[in-house]
Write a protein that holds these residues in place. Structure first.
Motif, PDB file in Angstrom:
ATOM      1  N   ILE A  79       0.874  -1.180   0.000  1.00 43.50           N
ATOM      2  CA  ILE A  79       0.000   0.000   0.000  1.00 43.50           C
ATOM      3  C   ILE A  79       0.902   1.218   0.000  1.00 43.50           C
ATOM      4  CG2 ILE A  79      -1.779   1.298   1.232  1.00 43.50           C
ATOM      5  CD1 ILE A  79      -2.729  -1.362   2.422  1.00 43.50           C
ATOM      6  N   ASN A  80       0.732   2.059  -1.004  1.00 43.82           N
ATOM      7  CA  ASN A  80       1.557   3.253  -1.186  1.00 43.82           C
ATOM      8  C   ASN A  80       0.765   4.513  -0.801  1.00 43.82           C
ATOM      9  OD1 ASN A  80       3.833   4.753  -1.979  1.00 43.82           O
ATOM     10  ND2 ASN A  80       3.111   4.920  -4.086  1.00 43.82           N
ATOM     11  N   LYS A  81       1.477   5.596  -0.658  1.00 42.96           N
ATOM     12  CA  LYS A  81       0.910   6.913  -0.327  1.00 42.96           C
ATOM     13  C   LYS A  81       0.295   6.930   1.071  1.00 42.96           C
ATOM     14  CE  LYS A  81       0.136   8.298  -5.089  1.00 42.96           C
ATOM     15  NZ  LYS A  81      -0.779   8.886  -6.056  1.00 42.96           N
ATOM     16  N   ILE A  82       0.911   6.196   1.984  1.00 41.54           N
ATOM     17  CA  ILE A  82       0.388   6.136   3.352  1.00 41.54           C
ATOM     18  C   ILE A  82       0.553   7.457   4.087  1.00 41.54           C
ATOM     19  CG2 ILE A  82       0.694   3.642   3.529  1.00 41.54           C
ATOM     20  CD1 ILE A  82       3.241   4.263   5.225  1.00 41.54           C
ATOM     21  N   ASP A  83       1.381   8.352   3.544  1.00 42.70           N
ATOM     22  CA  ASP A  83       1.641   9.644   4.175  1.00 42.70           C
ATOM     23  C   ASP A  83       0.585  10.694   3.835  1.00 42.70           C
ATOM     24  OD1 ASP A  83       2.880   9.304   1.533  1.00 42.70           O
ATOM     25  OD2 ASP A  83       3.423  11.410   1.753  1.00 42.70           O
ATOM     26  N   ALA A  87      -5.351   9.189   3.060  1.00 44.25           N
ATOM     27  CA  ALA A  87      -5.063   7.759   2.947  1.00 44.25           C
ATOM     28  C   ALA A  87      -5.980   6.968   3.878  1.00 44.25           C
ATOM     29  CB  ALA A  87      -3.604   7.492   3.297  1.00 44.25           C
ATOM     30  N   ASN A  88      -6.533   5.883   3.340  1.00 45.02           N
ATOM     31  CA  ASN A  88      -7.370   4.998   4.147  1.00 45.02           C
ATOM     32  C   ASN A  88      -6.721   3.612   4.124  1.00 45.02           C
ATOM     33  OD1 ASN A  88      -9.328   3.515   5.433  1.00 45.02           O
ATOM     34  ND2 ASN A  88     -11.027   4.537   4.407  1.00 45.02           N
ATOM     35  N   VAL A  89      -5.713   3.456   4.952  1.00 41.74           N
ATOM     36  CA  VAL A  89      -4.911   2.236   4.958  1.00 41.74           C
ATOM     37  C   VAL A  89      -5.739   1.030   5.384  1.00 41.74           C
ATOM     38  CG1 VAL A  89      -2.889   1.114   5.982  1.00 41.74           C
ATOM     39  CG2 VAL A  89      -2.767   3.519   5.309  1.00 41.74           C
ATOM     40  N   ALA A  90      -6.573   1.168   6.412  1.00 42.70           N
ATOM     41  CA  ALA A  90      -7.372   0.042   6.899  1.00 42.70           C
ATOM     42  C   ALA A  90      -8.313  -0.482   5.813  1.00 42.70           C
ATOM     43  CB  ALA A  90      -8.159   0.451   8.137  1.00 42.70           C
ATOM     44  N   LYS A  91      -8.979   0.414   5.119  1.00 43.17           N
ATOM     45  CA  LYS A  91      -9.915   0.011   4.055  1.00 43.17           C
ATOM     46  C   LYS A  91      -9.153  -0.644   2.903  1.00 43.17           C
ATOM     47  CE  LYS A  91     -13.333   1.966   0.861  1.00 43.17           C
ATOM     48  NZ  LYS A  91     -12.696   2.109  -0.444  1.00 43.17           N
ATOM     49  N   THR A  92      -8.013  -0.084   2.542  1.00 38.87           N
ATOM     50  CA  THR A  92      -7.221  -0.628   1.450  1.00 38.87           C
ATOM     51  C   THR A  92      -6.677  -2.007   1.808  1.00 38.87           C
ATOM     52  OG1 THR A  92      -6.628   1.632   0.819  1.00 38.87           O
ATOM     53  CG2 THR A  92      -5.340  -0.127  -0.164  1.00 38.87           C
ATOM     54  N   LYS A  93      -6.246  -2.189   3.055  1.00 41.86           N
ATOM     55  CA  LYS A  93      -5.803  -3.515   3.508  1.00 41.86           C
ATOM     56  C   LYS A  93      -6.933  -4.535   3.363  1.00 41.86           C
ATOM     57  CE  LYS A  93      -2.202  -2.671   6.951  1.00 41.86           C
ATOM     58  NZ  LYS A  93      -1.839  -2.790   8.376  1.00 41.86           N
ATOM     59  N   ASP A 103      -2.547 -12.690   4.339  1.00 43.98           N
ATOM     60  CA  ASP A 103      -2.628 -12.258   5.729  1.00 43.98           C
ATOM     61  C   ASP A 103      -2.301 -10.768   5.798  1.00 43.98           C
ATOM     62  OD1 ASP A 103      -3.222 -14.776   6.737  1.00 43.98           O
ATOM     63  OD2 ASP A 103      -1.106 -15.303   6.973  1.00 43.98           O
ATOM     64  N   GLU A 104      -2.869 -10.088   6.765  1.00 45.71           N
ATOM     65  CA  GLU A 104      -2.609  -8.654   6.916  1.00 45.71           C
ATOM     66  C   GLU A 104      -1.118  -8.380   7.102  1.00 45.71           C
ATOM     67  OE1 GLU A 104      -3.910  -4.843   9.685  1.00 45.71           O
ATOM     68  OE2 GLU A 104      -5.014  -6.718   9.853  1.00 45.71           O
ATOM     69  N   LYS A 105      -0.416  -9.269   7.783  1.00 41.13           N
ATOM     70  CA  LYS A 105       1.018  -9.068   8.040  1.00 41.13           C
ATOM     71  C   LYS A 105       1.850  -9.130   6.759  1.00 41.13           C
ATOM     72  CE  LYS A 105       2.040 -13.896   9.213  1.00 41.13           C
ATOM     73  NZ  LYS A 105       2.310 -14.242   7.847  1.00 41.13           N
ATOM     74  N   ASP A 106       1.300  -9.693   5.681  1.00 39.87           N
ATOM     75  CA  ASP A 106       2.020  -9.785   4.408  1.00 39.87           C
ATOM     76  C   ASP A 106       1.961  -8.494   3.600  1.00 39.87           C
ATOM     77  OD1 ASP A 106       2.696 -12.430   4.928  1.00 39.87           O
ATOM     78  OD2 ASP A 106       0.867 -13.189   3.974  1.00 39.87           O
ATOM     79  N   ILE A 107       1.081  -7.582   3.981  1.00 35.25           N
ATOM     80  CA  ILE A 107       0.916  -6.322   3.250  1.00 35.25           C
ATOM     81  C   ILE A 107       1.914  -5.302   3.793  1.00 35.25           C
ATOM     82  CG2 ILE A 107      -0.672  -4.450   2.658  1.00 35.25           C
ATOM     83  CD1 ILE A 107      -2.972  -6.469   3.121  1.00 35.25           C
ATOM     84  N   LEU A 108       2.705  -4.759   2.892  1.00 30.87           N
ATOM     85  CA  LEU A 108       3.698  -3.761   3.269  1.00 30.87           C
ATOM     86  C   LEU A 108       3.140  -2.363   3.060  1.00 30.87           C
ATOM     87  CD1 LEU A 108       6.791  -5.436   1.583  1.00 30.87           C
ATOM     88  CD2 LEU A 108       6.019  -5.649   3.952  1.00 30.87           C
ATOM     89  N   LEU A 109       3.606  -1.429   3.868  1.00 31.02           N
ATOM     90  CA  LEU A 109       3.178  -0.029   3.775  1.00 31.02           C
ATOM     91  C   LEU A 109       4.353   0.811   3.312  1.00 31.02           C
ATOM     92  CD1 LEU A 109       1.191   0.232   7.129  1.00 31.02           C
ATOM     93  CD2 LEU A 109       0.334  -0.408   4.859  1.00 31.02           C
ATOM     94  N   ALA A 110       4.073   1.775   2.422  1.00 35.99           N
ATOM     95  CA  ALA A 110       5.166   2.576   1.863  1.00 35.99           C
ATOM     96  C   ALA A 110       4.708   3.973   1.487  1.00 35.99           C
ATOM     97  CB  ALA A 110       5.737   1.881   0.630  1.00 35.99           C
TER      98      ALA A 110
END
Length: 149
Positions: A79-83, A87-93, A103-110
Motif C-alpha cells: 500500500i503506497n501513499k500512506i503519508d 489515505a485509508n490504509v485500513a480500508k485498502t488492507k 494475511d494482513e502481516k504480508d501487506i507492506l506499507l510505503a
C-alpha cells in the motif's frame, strides 16, 4: 548490499551482508497497456501489487493482478501513499485481503514521497521471490519494447 540497476544509474541499499542484484520492470497500470504488462510478467518471477491508499484497489489493478496470477508469480502486496492525509490504509488492507486472500502481516506499507517502507519492499522481494530458473540449454530469448517519443 542491494544494488538496483535502473537505466544508467545504480541504487545501493545496505541492510544485509550479502549482495543482490535486482532486475526490476515497471509496468504501466492502465488497461490500454494490457499486452505490454502481460509480456513483462512473462519475464519475471514475482510482482509487487502496488495499491494507492487514497484510491484503493482499482479495476486495472485487478486486471493486472489476474495476469500475474495466471503466470503463477509471487505477489507482494504494498500500500503506497500512506503519508497522504486522505489515505485509508485500513480500508485498502481489507480490499487487498479480500482480493488475494493474504494475511494482513504480508501487506507492506510505503510512501514514495518520504521513502518509508522502501527497504522493506526490497527485502521482501529478496526473501519472497524465487531466483530465475536456469535456462542455459534453451535458445536465447529477448523482450524488447520500443516507445516512440
Amino acid at each position: 548490499m542491494i544494488k538496483i540497476q535502473i537505466g544508467h544509474w545504480t541504487l545501493g541499499l545496505g541492510f544485509s551482508n550479502l549482495e543482490y542484484t535486482l532486475n526490476l520492470i515497471d509496468t504501466p497500470g492502465h488497461v490500454d497497456f494490457n499486452y505490454e504488462v502481460s509480456r513483462s510478467l512473462a519475464a519475471v518471477e514475482g510482482a509487487i501489487l502496488l495499491v494507492d491508499a487514497t484510491q484503493g484497489v482499482q479495476a486495472q489493478t485487478i486486471g493486472n493482478l489476474y495476469l500475474a496470477l495466471e503466470q503463477n508469480l509471487t505477489i507482494i502486496p504494498v500500500i503506497n501513499k500512506i503519508d497522504m492525509p486522505i489515505a485509508n490504509v485500513a480500508k485498502t488492507k481489507a480490499e487487498i485481503i479480500h482480493l488475494i486472500g493474504c494475511d494482513e502481516k504480508d501487506i507492506l506499507l510505503a510512501s514514495g514521497k518520504t521513502g518509508e517502507g522502501v527497504e522493506a519492499i526490497l527485502q521482501a522481494v529478496i526473501e519472497r521471490v524465487p531466483p530465475p530458473e536456469e535456462h542455459a540449454s534453451e535458445p536465447v530469448r529477448a523482450l524488447i519494447f520500443r516507445f516512440a517519443v
